[in-house]
Design a protein around this motif. Structure first.
Motif, PDB file in Angstrom:
ATOM      1  N   THR A   1       0.967  -1.157  -0.040  1.00 22.58           N
ATOM      2  CA  THR A   1      -0.115  -0.177   0.042  1.00 22.58           C
ATOM      3  C   THR A   1       0.916   1.325  -0.219  1.00 22.58           C
ATOM      4  OG1 THR A   1      -1.582  -1.032   1.472  1.00 22.58           O
ATOM      5  CG2 THR A   1      -1.827   1.367   1.227  1.00 22.58           C
ATOM      6  N   SER A   2       0.375   2.041  -0.774  1.00 19.71           N
ATOM      7  CA  SER A   2       1.125   3.485  -0.921  1.00 19.71           C
ATOM      8  C   SER A   2       0.331   4.544  -1.379  1.00 19.71           C
ATOM      9  CB  SER A   2       2.264   3.465  -1.814  1.00 19.71           C
ATOM     10  OG  SER A   2       2.973   4.740  -1.970  1.00 19.71           O
ATOM     11  N   GLY A   3      -0.262   5.279  -0.287  1.00 19.57           N
ATOM     12  CA  GLY A   3      -1.340   6.260  -0.530  1.00 19.57           C
ATOM     13  C   GLY A   3      -2.662   5.483  -0.865  1.00 19.57           C
ATOM     14  N   ALA A   4      -3.149   5.819  -2.399  1.00 18.60           N
ATOM     15  CA  ALA A   4      -4.404   5.291  -2.850  1.00 18.60           C
ATOM     16  C   ALA A   4      -4.085   4.169  -3.279  1.00 18.60           C
ATOM     17  CB  ALA A   4      -5.132   6.317  -3.492  1.00 18.60           C
ATOM     18  N   LEU A   5      -2.890   3.997  -3.733  1.00 19.86           N
ATOM     19  CA  LEU A   5      -2.542   2.751  -4.517  1.00 19.86           C
ATOM     20  C   LEU A   5      -2.321   1.564  -3.767  1.00 19.86           C
ATOM     21  CD1 LEU A   5       0.191   4.058  -6.859  1.00 19.86           C
ATOM     22  CD2 LEU A   5      -2.384   3.794  -7.323  1.00 19.86           C
ATOM     23  N   GLU A   6      -2.943   0.424  -3.900  1.00 19.57           N
ATOM     24  CA  GLU A   6      -2.907  -1.026  -3.406  1.00 19.57           C
ATOM     25  C   GLU A   6      -2.917  -2.091  -4.205  1.00 19.57           C
ATOM     26  OE1 GLU A   6      -5.011  -1.640   0.434  1.00 19.57           O
ATOM     27  OE2 GLU A   6      -5.918  -3.434  -0.789  1.00 19.57           O
ATOM     28  N   HIS A   7      -1.918  -2.875  -4.153  1.00 21.38           N
ATOM     29  CA  HIS A   7      -1.624  -4.165  -5.002  1.00 21.38           C
ATOM     30  C   HIS A   7      -1.110  -5.435  -4.032  1.00 21.38           C
ATOM     31  CE1 HIS A   7      -1.803  -1.739  -8.757  1.00 21.38           C
ATOM     32  NE2 HIS A   7      -1.061  -0.955  -8.383  1.00 21.38           N
ATOM     33  N   SER A   8      -1.693  -6.544  -4.707  1.00 14.94           N
ATOM     34  CA  SER A   8      -1.301  -7.760  -3.865  1.00 14.94           C
ATOM     35  C   SER A   8      -0.909  -8.682  -4.771  1.00 14.94           C
ATOM     36  CB  SER A   8      -2.756  -8.348  -3.332  1.00 14.94           C
ATOM     37  OG  SER A   8      -3.133  -7.389  -2.475  1.00 14.94           O
ATOM     38  N   SER A   9       0.111  -9.623  -4.233  1.00 14.06           N
ATOM     39  CA  SER A   9       0.566 -10.783  -5.112  1.00 14.06           C
ATOM     40  C   SER A   9       0.705 -11.903  -4.471  1.00 14.06           C
ATOM     41  CB  SER A   9       2.225 -10.440  -5.363  1.00 14.06           C
ATOM     42  OG  SER A   9       2.645 -11.466  -6.145  1.00 14.06           O
ATOM     43  N   THR A  10       0.215 -13.158  -4.951  1.00 14.95           N
ATOM     44  CA  THR A  10      -0.200 -14.464  -4.189  1.00 14.95           C
ATOM     45  C   THR A  10       0.849 -15.256  -4.455  1.00 14.95           C
ATOM     46  OG1 THR A  10      -1.690 -15.010  -5.955  1.00 14.95           O
ATOM     47  CG2 THR A  10      -2.532 -13.704  -3.974  1.00 14.95           C
ATOM     48  N   ILE A  11       1.027 -16.214  -3.449  1.00 19.02           N
ATOM     49  CA  ILE A  11       2.052 -17.416  -3.558  1.00 19.02           C
ATOM     50  C   ILE A  11       1.353 -18.566  -3.097  1.00 19.02           C
ATOM     51  CG2 ILE A  11       4.240 -18.120  -2.845  1.00 19.02           C
ATOM     52  CD1 ILE A  11       3.687 -14.371  -2.431  1.00 19.02           C
ATOM     53  N   SER A  12       1.415 -19.720  -3.736  1.00 22.32           N
ATOM     54  CA  SER A  12       0.882 -20.984  -3.408  1.00 22.32           C
ATOM     55  C   SER A  12       1.810 -21.657  -2.649  1.00 22.32           C
ATOM     56  CB  SER A  12       0.495 -21.666  -4.683  1.00 22.32           C
ATOM     57  OG  SER A  12      -0.361 -21.042  -5.371  1.00 22.32           O
ATOM     58  N   VAL A  13       1.530 -22.094  -1.270  1.00 25.94           N
ATOM     59  CA  VAL A  13       2.236 -22.691  -0.368  1.00 25.94           C
ATOM     60  C   VAL A  13       1.746 -24.254  -0.226  1.00 25.94           C
ATOM     61  CG1 VAL A  13       3.253 -22.758   2.196  1.00 25.94           C
ATOM     62  CG2 VAL A  13       3.042 -20.860   1.019  1.00 25.94           C
ATOM     63  N   THR A  14       2.641 -25.249  -0.385  1.00 24.51           N
ATOM     64  CA  THR A  14       2.134 -26.387   0.058  1.00 24.51           C
ATOM     65  C   THR A  14       2.987 -26.979   1.219  1.00 24.51           C
ATOM     66  OG1 THR A  14       2.049 -27.094  -2.278  1.00 24.51           O
ATOM     67  CG2 THR A  14       2.242 -28.917  -0.809  1.00 24.51           C
ATOM     68  N   LEU A  15       1.889 -27.284   2.389  1.00 19.08           N
ATOM     69  CA  LEU A  15       2.511 -27.681   3.572  1.00 19.08           C
ATOM     70  C   LEU A  15       2.600 -29.250   3.499  1.00 19.08           C
ATOM     71  CD1 LEU A  15       3.403 -26.816   6.306  1.00 19.08           C
ATOM     72  CD2 LEU A  15       0.813 -27.431   7.137  1.00 19.08           C
ATOM     73  N   GLN A  16       4.024 -29.856   3.538  1.00 20.87           N
ATOM     74  CA  GLN A  16       4.451 -31.329   3.586  1.00 20.87           C
ATOM     75  C   GLN A  16       4.196 -31.844   5.004  1.00 20.87           C
ATOM     76  OE1 GLN A  16       4.421 -32.668   0.739  1.00 20.87           O
ATOM     77  NE2 GLN A  16       5.125 -31.029  -0.606  1.00 20.87           N
TER      78      GLN A  16
END
Length: 642
Positions: free
Chosen positions: A627-642
């Motif tokens: 988040t920076s001011g009015a700007l907001e972006h997300s990035s996703t990472i898939s996690v596998t729990l062994q």
């Protein structure tokens, strides 16, 4: 002769009004007027100062001088400079009379002489030299009549005493002087029109003259400056030949004639239309060809000429109409076979003088220069051709992207495109940025950025650049979008932050995990970054072990054994002491057993067998939000729990 044949003589008129042209006709721009001497009647063209540009010279019959307009090369001219030239200069011709490579002027003075002005090559002339003649000159041409390589003159004259016409031949000595005049009889009265050329194919220069009566005089040259007796071509009676031009109108290699009719039938159908076309047979004889029927509507057509106005390779015709009140210039586009399309009229005013055609602005099209007798001026009309087309090129530039469209339609491009539009078209361009981009600015033939549109007028080929920029923003890019984490351990991923569109600012970071319980923990370090820096995402599963995995099919059975077996012990002891308490504990046992079974903890054969080596893998999604001011972006990472 061939050089002077490209100079067009057509009548000029008093007032200049807006040009009204047919859609299929050649077009001329707005008129520009240049003051000259009084009552300009004759005109000739040439490069009088050696700069490679076509200049204008006019004979001013009302002020006894010649006005010289030196060209600038862009279709405009310097102010007129006047040179004395007799008393009533009516017509003139430009040629090199003394062999010095500089253009001179020979002026027909109606008072009975030819005035010679030898050019200095800088737009000025030596003192005038007068050659007396025996009658009143009305026309003049230059050619080599005796084959010695020196320019001679032929003057069409009218004898007011006998009311007859004749030609006077002046053989040049090559130094600007001439032999004694020689007279050649002509049929008819006033020879307003003269034309020269090899009409019979014997490589000798011949002479043709109008006679004001409806006839022409054909004089075949002997090659020594003399001529055979005139052969007369009669035209329909009741009309008057006035002006004359020669050219190959049907591409057969033979010179043809174009003759105007100064009729006085005043808008009535005339037996001799506004002009006549006589196609040459190559032996000095001619045959007529049909002309547009609408020429019946024009009377008293005066001076004329031949030029390729629409640049299609076919000679076109220009003449004037003058009925004593209204004057017009008329254009007939040639079909290339000696026939012509209907006339296009340019209404100019009244009181015609003369006209000449040449390329004044270097665009390859003949323009017009018109002396206005009562206006004491010369009007220049620049030719824009017959619906010419010009190319408009649009180029999209910048780090962003978008599309440019046009009105009229044609331009529709996202990178580079070129479209032809008719000359003079006003094209409106509109820029539409793509997602993530913003329009920046125009450059080239139009400028500006607000609004994202511009207008281009195609008076020449034009090029426009549309710049699209990226919106000021940032992007989060993980090093890996798939992570594998073992129970009881942790894993990390590097996060990169890229600026777009000049973004500058601090980006605050958070993370979250979604998936089946129990979920691993996440953290980002540092918790704020700037573009170009890196943060580390940690996925922590150290608190999750295989022995505590409640998803095991044996977890409920262990619970059952831990609760139920002590109850069985209690029941055994109470069975001997208190029957009522034993019954109550029995009901309690049944209830607990049912709850454990309903929650899936009954174990046994309905549960899947545990995988060899431990618990089943579990899948989670970690979201990193910047988040920076009015700007907001997300990035996703898939996690596998062994």
């Amino acid at each position: 002769m061939r050089k002077s044949a490209r100079v067009l003589a057509v009548a000029a008129l008093l007032m200049v009004q807006p040009l009204e042209m047919m859609s299929n006709a050649v077009n001329f721009g707005a008129a520009t007027s240049y003051p000259v001497g009084a009552s300009p009647s004759g005109i000739t063209l040439g490069d009088f100062n050696g700069d490679g540009k076509v200049d204008i010279a006019v004979a001013n019959s009302g002020s006894g001088n010649v006005s010289l307009l030196l060209a600038k090369g862009d279709g405009t001219f310097q102010p007129a400079v006047n040179v004395s030239a007799g008393q009533i200069p009516w017509a003139l011709v430009a040629t090199d009379l003394n062999g010095d490579g500089r253009l001179d002027l020979a002026v027909a003075d109606q008072t009975g002489s030819v005035v010679v002005l030898l050019g200095r090559g800088d737009g000025t002339f030596q003192s005038p030299v007068t050659i007396p003649l025996d009658a009143s000159p009305r026309s003049i041409v230059a050619a080599d009549f005796n084959g010695d390589g020196k320019q001679d003159l032929a003057v069409g004259q009218f004898d007011v005493n006998t009311t007859t016409g004749h030609a006077t031949i002046l053989i040049g000595n090559g130094d600007g002087t001439f032999e004694s005049p020689a007279t050649v009889p002509l049929a008819g009265a006033i020879p307003y029109g003269l034309a020269v050329g090899d009409f019979d194919g014997d490589h000798r220069t011949d002479l043709v003259a109008t006679g004001f009566a409806p006839l022409l005089s054909i004089l075949k040259g002997n090659g020594d400056g003399t001529f055979q007796p005139a052969q007369v071509i009669s035209l329909p009676s009741g009309n008057s030949t006035y002006s004359l031009a020669a050219g190959d109108l049907n591409h057969d290699g033979f010179l043809d004639l174009f003759v105007t009719n100064q009729s006085f039938c005043l808008k009535q159908p005339c037996s001799f239309n506004g002009f006549a076309v006589l196609l040459g047979n190559g032996d000095g004889t001619f045959h007529s060809t049909p002309v547009p029927s609408d020429t019946n509507g024009y009377n008293k057509t005066t001076t004329l000429g031949v030029a390729d106005f629409d640049n299609d390779g076919n000679p076109d015709l220009a003449l004037t109409s003058w009925d004593g009140v209204t004057g017009s210039a008329l254009i007939a586009l040639g079909n290339g076979d000696g026939t012509f399309q209907g006339l296009t009229e340019i209404t100019l005013g009244a009181n015609p003088g003369a006209i000449a055609a040449a390329d004044f602005n270097g665009d390859g099209l003949p323009d017009l220069a018109v002396p206005l007798i009562s206006g004491d001026s010369v009007v220049v009309l620049l030719n824009t051709g017959k619906n010419p087309v010009l190319q408009l090129t649009v180029v999209d530039t910048g780090q962003g992207s978008g599309a440019v469209t046009s009105d009229p339609a044609g331009i529709a491009c996202g990178s580079t495109c070129s479209v032809d539009f008719p000359s003079g078209t006003q094209v409106s361009l509109a820029a539409t940025p793509a997602s993530g981009s913003v329009f920046g600015s125009w450059s080239g033939s139009c400028t500006g950025s607000d609004p994202p549109g511009c207008t281009v007028i195609l008076n020449s080929a034009q090029s426009v650049r549309a710049t699209f920029n990226l919106i000021s923003d940032f992007a989060i890019t993980p090093a890996s979008v798939n992570l594998s984490v073992k129970r009881g351990s942790a894993a990390t991923d590097a996060l990169a932050f890229e600026a777009q569109g000049g973004f500058v600012g601090t980006i605050s970071l958070t993370c979250s995990v979604s998936g089946p319980s129990p979920v691993p923990n996440c953290s980002v370090s540092p918790v704020s970054v700037n573009p170009g820096e890196t943060a580390i995402l940690t996925v922590d599963a150290t608190a999750i072990t295989a022995s505590r995995d409640e998803s095991s099919p044996f977890a409920g059975s262990i619970f059952l054994y831990a609760v139920v077996l002590p109850i069985f012990g209690c029941l055994g002891r109470l069975s001997r002491k208190n029957k009522r308490r034993r019954d109550w504990l029995g009901l309690l046992f049944v209830g607990v057993a049912w709850v454990v079974w309903a929650c899936g903890g009954g174990g046994g054969g309905s549960a899947p067998n545990p995988p060899a080596g431990g618990a089943s893998p579990s899948n989670y999604v970690v979201s990193v939000t910047g988040t920076s001011g009015a700007l907001e972006h997300s990035s996703t990472i898939s996690v596998t729990l062994q």
